[in-house]
Design a protein around this motif. Structure first.
Motif, short mmCIF file in Angstrom:
data_model
loop_
_atom_site.label_atom_id
_atom_site.label_comp_id
_atom_site.label_asym_id
_atom_site.label_seq_id
_atom_site.Cartn_x
_atom_site.Cartn_y
_atom_site.Cartn_z
N VAL A 170 1.10 -1.62 0.32
CA VAL A 170 0.00 0.02 -0.04
C VAL A 170 1.12 1.19 0.36
N ALA A 171 0.07 2.04 -0.21
CA ALA A 171 1.22 3.71 -0.34
C ALA A 171 0.09 4.64 0.78
N THR A 172 0.88 5.63 1.10
CA THR A 172 -0.47 6.14 2.16
C THR A 172 -0.65 7.34 2.46
N LEU A 173 -0.91 8.14 2.37
CA LEU A 173 -0.84 9.83 2.49
C LEU A 173 -1.90 10.15 3.82
N VAL A 174 -0.81 11.70 4.39
CA VAL A 174 -1.13 12.44 5.49
C VAL A 174 -1.50 13.53 5.12
N ALA A 175 -3.05 14.15 5.23
CA ALA A 175 -3.60 15.07 4.22
C ALA A 175 -2.69 15.99 4.67
N GLY A 176 -2.44 16.16 5.87
CA GLY A 176 -1.98 17.69 6.89
C GLY A 176 0.03 17.29 6.04
N ASP A 177 0.18 16.58 5.43
CA ASP A 177 1.23 16.88 4.42
C ASP A 177 0.98 16.95 3.61
N LEU A 178 -0.35 17.42 2.50
CA LEU A 178 -0.39 18.16 1.63
C LEU A 178 -1.07 19.54 1.63
N ASP A 179 -1.15 20.18 2.97
CA ASP A 179 -1.29 21.29 3.53
C ASP A 179 -0.21 22.53 2.63
N ASP A 180 -0.85 23.33 2.08
CA ASP A 180 0.47 24.03 1.43
C ASP A 180 0.68 25.70 2.54
N ALA A 181 -0.61 26.08 2.39
CA ALA A 181 -1.02 27.83 3.10
C ALA A 181 -2.37 27.48 3.12
N SER A 182 -3.11 26.79 3.64
CA SER A 182 -4.74 27.14 4.27
C SER A 182 -4.82 28.23 5.34
N ALA A 183 -5.96 28.45 5.45
CA ALA A 183 -6.20 29.47 6.13
C ALA A 183 -7.55 29.71 6.64
N ASP A 184 -8.15 29.82 8.58
CA ASP A 184 -8.78 30.44 8.50
C ASP A 184 -8.79 30.59 9.93
N GLU A 185 -10.14 31.26 10.68
CA GLU A 185 -9.63 32.38 11.88
C GLU A 185 -9.72 31.11 12.69
N CYS A 186 -10.76 30.35 12.69
CA CYS A 186 -10.22 28.91 13.64
C CYS A 186 -9.36 27.93 13.28
N PRO A 187 -9.51 27.10 13.72
CA PRO A 187 -8.53 25.96 13.71
C PRO A 187 -9.30 24.95 13.11
N LEU A 188 -7.91 24.33 12.40
CA LEU A 188 -8.76 23.39 11.31
C LEU A 188 -8.12 22.16 11.30
N THR A 189 -8.81 21.61 10.16
CA THR A 189 -8.28 19.90 10.32
C THR A 189 -8.57 19.14 8.85
N PHE A 190 -8.00 18.21 8.85
CA PHE A 190 -7.25 18.50 7.13
C PHE A 190 -8.25 16.68 6.59
N SER A 191 -8.57 16.84 5.69
CA SER A 191 -8.40 15.73 5.22
C SER A 191 -8.85 15.37 3.98
N LEU A 192 -8.80 13.54 3.52
CA LEU A 192 -8.51 13.28 2.03
C LEU A 192 -9.86 12.49 1.95
N SER A 193 -10.35 12.86 0.06
CA SER A 193 -11.00 11.71 -0.11
C SER A 193 -11.49 10.25 -0.30
N ARG A 194 -8.87 9.99 -0.04
CA ARG A 194 -8.65 9.53 -0.16
C ARG A 194 -7.26 9.42 0.03
N ASP A 195 -7.31 8.02 1.15
CA ASP A 195 -5.93 8.58 1.42
C ASP A 195 -4.67 7.47 1.56
N THR A 196 -4.74 6.34 0.59
CA THR A 196 -4.77 4.84 0.70
C THR A 196 -4.48 4.14 -0.79
N PHE A 197 -3.55 4.08 -1.04
CA PHE A 197 -3.27 3.31 -3.02
C PHE A 197 -2.97 2.14 -2.56
N GLU A 198 -3.41 1.13 -3.32
CA GLU A 198 -2.78 0.01 -4.03
C GLU A 198 -2.57 -0.14 -5.12
#
Length: 490
Positions: free
Chosen positions: A198-226
């Motif tokens: 498998v190959a796994t992605l971490v959503a936070g590793d793909l963040d570049d410069a996301s912004a908001d006044e309140c705390p953010l969490t990141f997610s991916l529609s898909r994070d595992t590949f076969e």
């Protein structure tokens, strides 16, 4: 009669029948004007219980909203007289309303008491002179959690005599400002050595410069590949930034999946035998699993493309044939190996016979296999298997009309043999020899009947029967006649 509470100055005015000293018309009108500006009918209804208790009215005489408005206005304005509000021991009536605030613009928001107040009042202090206070007036992102959050605040109202009343209100804290998601545009991942890889992605590793006044969490529609994802590169994945309120914003990221492992082919030390089919003598190998070959790859075998060459075998390939097995994974990595295959034919011919008749009337008869063969065939020698039959000879005039069983044997080029039976019936197909003679007949009454083979009616002439003798009259060798005939054998 009405019995108002002692604190209302109307009591003295009504009892003594005096109108002077109660209040001036101008002051009453001014207070009523102020009261109407700040108090609604809903507030009057909320005050019904207080007015009823103040005037000690029985339940049957409780006021309707319009009468309550007029009476309360007069009573309150009269209470504003300096002669009746000293001392003032009655706390203000506090009326609140729920409100909503948005913390998404700057991360926090501050409210005022007037936003929560909904027409609080006092008997002696005009509404504009009341002092309003909140126990809490600032709200932040910490007050929200996955949707609107309700916070209870307390509104305190103080009159001029420092009497205080309080009531609670609900402040709904919301965040109506979505975040801005800014991920990387593309990324590469490689399959690992696990089983299956498998190959796994971490959503936070793909963040570049996301912004908001309140705390953010990141997610991916898909994070595992076969292994199956090696096809179709690049894969589009949705990167979503979600704030603590639940507002979300998404952007797409292109993901490339790679694999660098080559397949491994092992030829096992076992015989590989291909047995031709009974239909046309051919065989097709759809994949390498028909052979004693082991294929390993970091991706499962189901994700491998395998080829076998040649993969089609016929009677012309009988014996040993070299076959090349090639395995290719989804990443394009491939490997090949040679396998020796022995092609054999173990299918016997198909026997089809037919029954025949043979003429033994003129002497001994010998039959051939082809006479009782009815298109027997073989998968390899399709129309020409070797045929033999036994018994194959029949004596003259032996067992005429009695069927005899014969056996037909077919043998193909691989020495596969099959047998079948047929019925051979000896027959006498030679006609008798007919010998005739001339005769003379005497008419009787102008006629004479003569039957073939019989002497007929009369005395003249002779009939010669065939060799071997015969009978006179009907039913003999000549079929009989209407009269008698005498003859002799030639």
């Amino acid at each position: 009669p009405l019995h108002p509470a002692p604190s209302c100055p109307l009591r003295a005015t009504i009892r003594e029948g005096r109108s002077e000293g109660s209040t001036s018309v101008v002051r009453v009108a001014g207070w009523i004007f102020t009261f109407v500006r700040h108090v609604s009918v809903r507030h009057l209804l909320a005050m019904e219980a207080r007015v009823t208790a103040r005037f000690r009215l029985p339940a049957c005489l409780r006021f309707s909203a319009p009468l309550l408005f007029a009476l309360f206005a007069l009573c309150s304005s009269a209470s504003a007289l300096p002669t009746t509000c000293s001392p003032d021991n009655v706390a203000p009536i506090v009326i609140t309303q729920p409100i909503s605030v948005d913390v998404g613009i700057s991360g926090s928001v501050t409210i005022t008491p007037d936003q929560v107040d909904n027409g609080s009042s006092d008997d002696c202090t005009a509404p504009m002179d009341l002092v309003l206070e909140l126990d809490r007036d600032t709200f932040t992102c910490g007050d929200i959690s996955a949707g609107p959050s309700e916070v209870t605040v307390t509104l305190t109202v103080r009159d001029a005599a420092d009497n205080a009343g309080s009531a609670t209100a609900t402040v709904t804290v919301v965040d109506l400002q979505p975040p801005t998601a800014v991920p990387v545009t593309t990324t590469d991942v490689y399959l690992d050595s696990s089983s299956p890889p498998v190959a796994t992605l971490v959503a936070g590793d793909l963040d570049d410069a996301s912004a908001d006044e309140c705390p953010l969490t990141f997610s991916l529609s898909r994070d595992t590949f076969e292994c199956g994802d090696l096809e179709g590169n690049p894969h589009m994945v949705s990167f979503t930034a979600t704030d603590s309120y639940g507002n979300a914003h998404s952007q797409n990221v292109l993901v490339n999946v790679f694999d660098s492992w080559d397949p491994l082919i092992t030829v096992l030390p076992l015989e590989n035998t291909i047995t031709l089919s009974s239909f046309g003598g051919v065989w097709f190998i759809s994949d390498y699993t028909y052979l004693h070959v082991a294929i390993d790859d970091n991706c499962p075998e189901a994700d491998l493309t395998t080829t076998v060459s040649p993969d089609w075998f016929s009677c012309a390939d009988l014996g040993d044939v070299d076959v090349i097995v090639t395995a290719t994974d989804l990443a394009g990595n491939s490997n090949s190996a040679t396998v020796t295959v022995t092609v054999v034919d173990e299918d016997p011919p198909r026997i089809v016979t037919r029954d025949i008749e043979v003429d033994v009337g003129s002497g001994m008869v010998t039959i051939t296999a082809l006479q009782v063969n009815d298109n027997s065939y073989d998968n390899c020698d399709e129309y020409s298997p070797t045929l033999s039959v036994a018994p194959f000879s029949f004596a003259q005039c032996t067992d005429i009309g009695v069927p005899t069983t014969v056996t037909l044997t077919a043998t193909d080029s691989s020495n596969n043999e099959a047998t079948g039976t047929a019925m051979v019936t000896p027959m006498d197909g030679t006609p008798p020899a007919v010998i005739t003679r001339d005769i003379t007949v005497v008419l009787s009454g102008g006629t004479y009947s003569l039957a073939a083979g019989g002497g007929g009616k009369g005395t003249a002439g002779e009939v010669h029967p065939p060799a071997g003798g015969g009978k006179t009259g009907g039913g003999g060798w000549g079929g009989g006649g209407a009269g008698e005939a005498k003859g002799k054998q030639n």
